[in-house]
Design a protein around this motif. Structure first.
Motif, PDB file in Angstrom:
ATOM      1  N   ILE A 181      37.464  42.312  12.689  1.00  0.00           N
ATOM      2  CA  ILE A 181      38.151  42.815  13.882  1.00  0.00           C
ATOM      3  C   ILE A 181      38.831  41.648  14.586  1.00  0.00           C
ATOM      4  O   ILE A 181      38.191  40.642  14.916  1.00  0.00           O
ATOM      5  N   GLN A 182      40.111  41.760  14.819  1.00  0.00           N
ATOM      6  CA  GLN A 182      40.892  40.636  15.342  1.00  0.00           C
ATOM      7  C   GLN A 182      40.601  40.344  16.810  1.00  0.00           C
ATOM      8  O   GLN A 182      40.537  39.192  17.227  1.00  0.00           O
ATOM      9  N   SER A 183      40.418  41.384  17.595  1.00  0.00           N
ATOM     10  CA  SER A 183      40.173  41.202  19.023  1.00  0.00           C
ATOM     11  C   SER A 183      38.720  40.781  19.260  1.00  0.00           C
ATOM     12  O   SER A 183      37.784  41.468  18.853  1.00  0.00           O
ATOM     13  N   VAL A 184      38.545  39.667  19.932  1.00  0.00           N
ATOM     14  CA  VAL A 184      37.191  39.193  20.232  1.00  0.00           C
ATOM     15  C   VAL A 184      36.462  40.222  21.088  1.00  0.00           C
ATOM     16  O   VAL A 184      35.282  40.503  20.884  1.00  0.00           O
ATOM     17  N   GLU A 185      37.183  40.804  22.030  1.00  0.00           N
ATOM     18  CA  GLU A 185      36.554  41.753  22.941  1.00  0.00           C
ATOM     19  C   GLU A 185      36.107  43.019  22.227  1.00  0.00           C
ATOM     20  O   GLU A 185      34.999  43.511  22.435  1.00  0.00           O
ATOM     21  N   SER A 186      36.958  43.555  21.366  1.00  0.00           N
ATOM     22  CA  SER A 186      36.575  44.748  20.615  1.00  0.00           C
ATOM     23  C   SER A 186      35.433  44.437  19.653  1.00  0.00           C
ATOM     24  O   SER A 186      34.513  45.242  19.473  1.00  0.00           O
ATOM     25  N   ARG A 187      35.482  43.274  19.048  1.00  0.00           N
ATOM     26  CA  ARG A 187      34.418  42.864  18.134  1.00  0.00           C
ATOM     27  C   ARG A 187      33.085  42.762  18.875  1.00  0.00           C
ATOM     28  O   ARG A 187      32.046  43.229  18.394  1.00  0.00           O
ATOM     29  N   ALA A 188      33.136  42.194  20.066  1.00  0.00           N
ATOM     30  CA  ALA A 188      31.917  42.060  20.862  1.00  0.00           C
ATOM     31  C   ALA A 188      31.385  43.416  21.292  1.00  0.00           C
ATOM     32  O   ALA A 188      30.168  43.649  21.290  1.00  0.00           O
ATOM     33  N   GLN A 189      32.289  44.308  21.654  1.00  0.00           N
ATOM     34  CA  GLN A 189      31.845  45.630  22.090  1.00  0.00           C
ATOM     35  C   GLN A 189      31.159  46.376  20.952  1.00  0.00           C
ATOM     36  O   GLN A 189      30.150  47.052  21.143  1.00  0.00           O
ATOM     37  N   LEU A 190      31.689  46.255  19.751  1.00  0.00           N
ATOM     38  CA  LEU A 190      31.085  46.911  18.601  1.00  0.00           C
ATOM     39  C   LEU A 190      29.707  46.317  18.321  1.00  0.00           C
ATOM     40  O   LEU A 190      28.742  47.037  18.048  1.00  0.00           O
ATOM     41  N   ARG A 191      29.606  45.004  18.395  1.00  0.00           N
ATOM     42  CA  ARG A 191      28.303  44.369  18.195  1.00  0.00           C
ATOM     43  C   ARG A 191      27.305  44.794  19.271  1.00  0.00           C
ATOM     44  O   ARG A 191      26.103  44.935  19.006  1.00  0.00           O
ATOM     45  N   LEU A 192      27.819  44.974  20.479  1.00  0.00           N
ATOM     46  CA  LEU A 192      26.941  45.389  21.574  1.00  0.00           C
ATOM     47  C   LEU A 192      26.294  46.733  21.274  1.00  0.00           C
ATOM     48  O   LEU A 192      25.102  46.946  21.558  1.00  0.00           O
ATOM     49  N   GLU A 193      27.064  47.653  20.682  1.00  0.00           N
ATOM     50  CA  GLU A 193      26.502  48.952  20.347  1.00  0.00           C
ATOM     51  C   GLU A 193      25.462  48.831  19.231  1.00  0.00           C
ATOM     52  O   GLU A 193      24.439  49.509  19.242  1.00  0.00           O
ATOM     53  N   PHE A 194      25.701  47.935  18.292  1.00  0.00           N
ATOM     54  CA  PHE A 194      24.726  47.744  17.220  1.00  0.00           C
ATOM     55  C   PHE A 194      23.453  47.068  17.740  1.00  0.00           C
ATOM     56  O   PHE A 194      22.368  47.297  17.218  1.00  0.00           O
ATOM     57  N   VAL A 195      23.565  46.231  18.766  1.00  0.00           N
ATOM     58  CA  VAL A 195      22.376  45.639  19.383  1.00  0.00           C
ATOM     59  C   VAL A 195      21.457  46.738  19.911  1.00  0.00           C
ATOM     60  O   VAL A 195      20.226  46.690  19.734  1.00  0.00           O
ATOM     61  N   SER A 196      22.054  47.748  20.565  1.00  0.00           N
ATOM     62  CA  SER A 196      21.259  48.850  21.094  1.00  0.00           C
ATOM     63  C   SER A 196      20.480  49.545  19.979  1.00  0.00           C
ATOM     64  O   SER A 196      19.304  49.888  20.136  1.00  0.00           O
ATOM     65  N   GLU A 197      21.151  49.753  18.844  1.00  0.00           N
ATOM     66  CA  GLU A 197      20.509  50.466  17.735  1.00  0.00           C
ATOM     67  C   GLU A 197      19.438  49.611  17.067  1.00  0.00           C
ATOM     68  O   GLU A 197      18.337  50.099  16.778  1.00  0.00           O
ATOM     69  N   THR A 198      19.727  48.355  16.815  1.00  0.00           N
ATOM     70  CA  THR A 198      18.730  47.522  16.144  1.00  0.00           C
ATOM     71  C   THR A 198      17.534  47.252  17.046  1.00  0.00           C
ATOM     72  O   THR A 198      16.397  47.173  16.566  1.00  0.00           O
ATOM     73  N   LEU A 199      17.755  47.118  18.342  1.00  0.00           N
ATOM     74  CA  LEU A 199      16.632  46.962  19.272  1.00  0.00           C
ATOM     75  C   LEU A 199      15.692  48.165  19.195  1.00  0.00           C
ATOM     76  O   LEU A 199      14.464  48.017  19.222  1.00  0.00           O
ATOM     77  N   ARG A 200      16.287  49.329  19.122  1.00  0.00           N
ATOM     78  CA  ARG A 200      15.468  50.543  19.072  1.00  0.00           C
ATOM     79  C   ARG A 200      14.569  50.567  17.843  1.00  0.00           C
ATOM     80  O   ARG A 200      13.481  51.133  17.866  1.00  0.00           O
ATOM     81  N   ARG A 201      15.010  49.914  16.764  1.00  0.00           N
ATOM     82  CA  ARG A 201      14.265  49.963  15.510  1.00  0.00           C
ATOM     83  C   ARG A 201      13.319  48.775  15.310  1.00  0.00           C
ATOM     84  O   ARG A 201      12.633  48.701  14.290  1.00  0.00           O
ATOM     85  N   THR A 202      13.278  47.859  16.248  1.00  0.00           N
ATOM     86  CA  THR A 202      12.447  46.668  16.063  1.00  0.00           C
ATOM     87  C   THR A 202      10.965  46.953  16.172  1.00  0.00           C
ATOM     88  O   THR A 202      10.144  46.163  15.707  1.00  0.00           O
ATOM     89  N   GLY A 203      10.602  48.037  16.840  1.00  0.00           N
ATOM     90  CA  GLY A 203       9.190  48.293  17.095  1.00  0.00           C
ATOM     91  C   GLY A 203       8.683  47.572  18.322  1.00  0.00           C
ATOM     92  O   GLY A 203       7.507  47.669  18.681  1.00  0.00           O
TER      93      GLY A 203
END
Length: 571
Positions: A544-566
């Motif tokens: 993803i070329q835009s740093v901001e869009s890339r960060a926003q997408l990663r932010l959503e994945f942080v929410s999901e991976t946090l939920r699965r950490t136990g």
């Protein structure tokens, strides 16, 4: 003897199987923790590349995601973001200051429910009237009021207190959100807040509070816009019950009508804002006649001057006579709105009336009529609505087709979808299939039908001339649907979504508009994609070329991976 031997072997091996299962579970949790840390590290690297204000907001959003798992760490990100916002750059101009305060308002909604001490620093920044212009005070009051409305769902008392601060800074232009949240949880707080708002309105000759007060005291059908941002308040804490609708007393209604008249008189000869007249004067003309008949003529005169229709009669027509001109009752019916629109020469006013008629038809459960009203609009009227016409046309068709499908009316479903203009059909078909994965409106969708519509939609998205900036989000929705109905195709769809996003970034004219910072992302992004091909997902995000869009997408994945950490979530 053989049976005894086998039994002993089973008894000996059983604890080993149990330990192996525990190790496997622990390993999975550890893997998710490592993924979360890796994505968070990438996100912090993205933050370093962003301008200060964007970096402050991103750190605050990251803290919001982490709070329930590690409050200390989250508070550190909150504080880092706040420190950036508190530092005014040297020679800061008015536009830069407004951007900084707007970012502070966004951050406040995320910090407020979790850390009162840190949130007070943002409230102090937004409520400093000494260094703010009049326009900034109104904007800051709106930001404080917006945050108060969010907070009131989980802490009505603090929400009401922040609402009072907003009224003292403002006046704010929107208060209905906070009032409704308070009314649903504490009627006394709601009543006290409403009286404070009425007192503030009496001190403001510009009438900025009148529209919200009219919405509260005179509930009438009207268009409500929503930006669909993700809520900073965890859903589990939201108040879900709804009390009886608020019934406003006549004395408050009378006071508000008198404020309306004062507003109109203040602008006599200066050119009153006809948008305001349409918003909070026209819908309550019957109440003027009932509660303030001696001054109702003032309101009628202004309506006539704004040219929304043929002149309003100065006196009610005689019993049994036919009225060619509209009265306020006409504005509460589809037929009346269309009749008034036909007699209105100003294009924006005529378009607004037709749009209201279409929305009212939809409210009256006559979607075919609503779609016909949209289709009958002239090209000029459609242009006057901007993107709203296309959004209404595709989403209403999707909803209507889904209702037909649920009730077994396949022919009617096809007629609705086929009747959508070709350029908009991909969006309508995607919207139709989205219902099949909706939690609020679940139903089984035949797989063959889903695959056909998905194929049509995917092909249509590539061919449609709709600007990329208006369709990149649909690629993400399409990817989510493919993950359910055709998983092998989801990976390629993810690449298409990223390519569409990059093209949208290149054509974006408003550089302040954040393409992936919108509320629908959390519901359209297929977070389970990370289960299917983690390497492909990481590679796709990195492209993803835009740093901001890339960060926003990663932010959503942080929410999901946090939920699965136990990790145990803080309650």
């Amino acid at each position: 003897m053989r049976l005894l031997t086998v039994s002993l072997i089973v008894l000996v091996l059983q604890p080993s199987f149990h330990v192996a299962a525990q190790v496997t579970s622990a390993q999975k949790q550890e893997a998710w923790r490592n993924r979360t840390e890796a994505i968070t590290a990438d996100l912090l690297n993205d933050a370093r590349e962003l301008p200060p204000l964007r970096r402050a907001e991103l750190l605050t959003r990251l803290g919001h995601r982490w709070w329930n798992y590690d409050p200390r760490r989250a508070a550190g990100w909150f504080e880092n973001g706040i420190e950036i916002i508190e530092q005014a750059p040297k020679n800061e101009n008015s536009d830069e200051r407004r951007q900084r305060l707007a970012t502070a308002g966004t951050m406040l909604k995320f910090v407020l429910p979790f850390d009162q001490k840190l949130s007070e620093r943002l409230v102090s920044l937004l409520s400093n009237k000494e260094v703010s212009s009049e326009g900034e005070r109104i904007e800051n009051a709106d930001r404080l009021m917006d945050a108060a409305g969010n907070l009131a769902h989980v802490d009505p008392k603090r929400g009401a207190e922040l609402g009072s601060v907003a009224l003292s800074v403002g006046p704010p232009t929107q208060i209905a959100g906070l009032f409704n949240a308070l009314h649903n949880s504490d009627a006394k707080l709601a009543d006290d807040f409403l009286l404070q708002a009425m007192a503030a309105a009496k001190q403001d000759s510009r009438g900025l509070l009148l529209n919200s007060l009219t919405y509260i005291l005179f509930p009438t059908p009207r268009r409500i816009r929503s930006n669909n941002r993700p809520s900073p308040v965890p859903g589990k804490l939201r108040v879900t019950h709804v009390k009886d609708p608020y019934i406003s007393p006549d004395n408050l209604r009378l006071e508000l009508l008198q404020l309306d008249i004062a507003f109109l008189n203040a602008y006599k000869g200066k050119g009153v804002d006809c948008g305001s007249v349409l918003g909070f004067i026209v819908p309550v003309m019957d109440e003027f006649e009932r509660l303030l008949p001696q001054q109702a003529a003032t309101a009628r005169q202004v309506i006539n001057e704004c040219g929304f229709s043929n002149p309003v009669p100065q006196q009610p027509p005689q019993s049994g006579s036919k009225k060619r001109v509209f009265d306020t009752l006409a504005l509460n019916t589809v037929e009346g709105l269309l009749e008034v629109a036909a007699e209105t020469t100003e294009i924006q006013a005529r378009t607004n009336l037709k749009e209201r008629a279409a929305i009212l038809a939809l409210t009256n459960k006559d979607p075919e009529l609503a779609l016909k009203i949209l289709d009958d609009m002239s090209p000029e009227e459609r242009n006057s609505m901007g993107r709203s016409w296309a959004e209404h046309r595709s989403s209403w068709a999707a909803n209507t087709a889904w209702e037909h499908y649920k009730n077994g009316r396949i022919r009617e479903m096809n007629l609705i979808l086929d009747g959508v203009p070709a350029e908009l059909q991909p969006f309508a078909k995607i919207g139709f299939i989205v219902h099949s994965v909706s939690i609020s409106n679940p139903a089984d969708l035949e797989r063959d039908l889903a695959l056909k519509l998905l194929k049509d939609a995917r092909t249509g998205l590539r061919r449609t001339s709709v600007p990329e900036i208006n369709k990149y989000a649909s690629y993400f929705s399409l990817m989510r649907l493919l993950l359910k109905y055709d998983p092998p195709a989801a990976g390629a769809a993810f690449k298409e979504a990223v390519a569409s996003l990059n093209r949208a970034e290149q054509m974006r004219e408003n550089k302040d508009f954040k393409l992936l910072d919108y509320g629908a992302l959390a519901t359209t992004l297929p977070l389970s994609l990370i289960d299917m091909d983690e390497a492909a997902v990481k590679e796709g995000i990195a492209s993803i070329q835009s740093v901001e869009s890339r960060a926003q997408l990663r932010l959503e994945f942080v929410s999901e991976t946090l939920r699965r950490t136990g990790l145990p979530a803080i309650q």
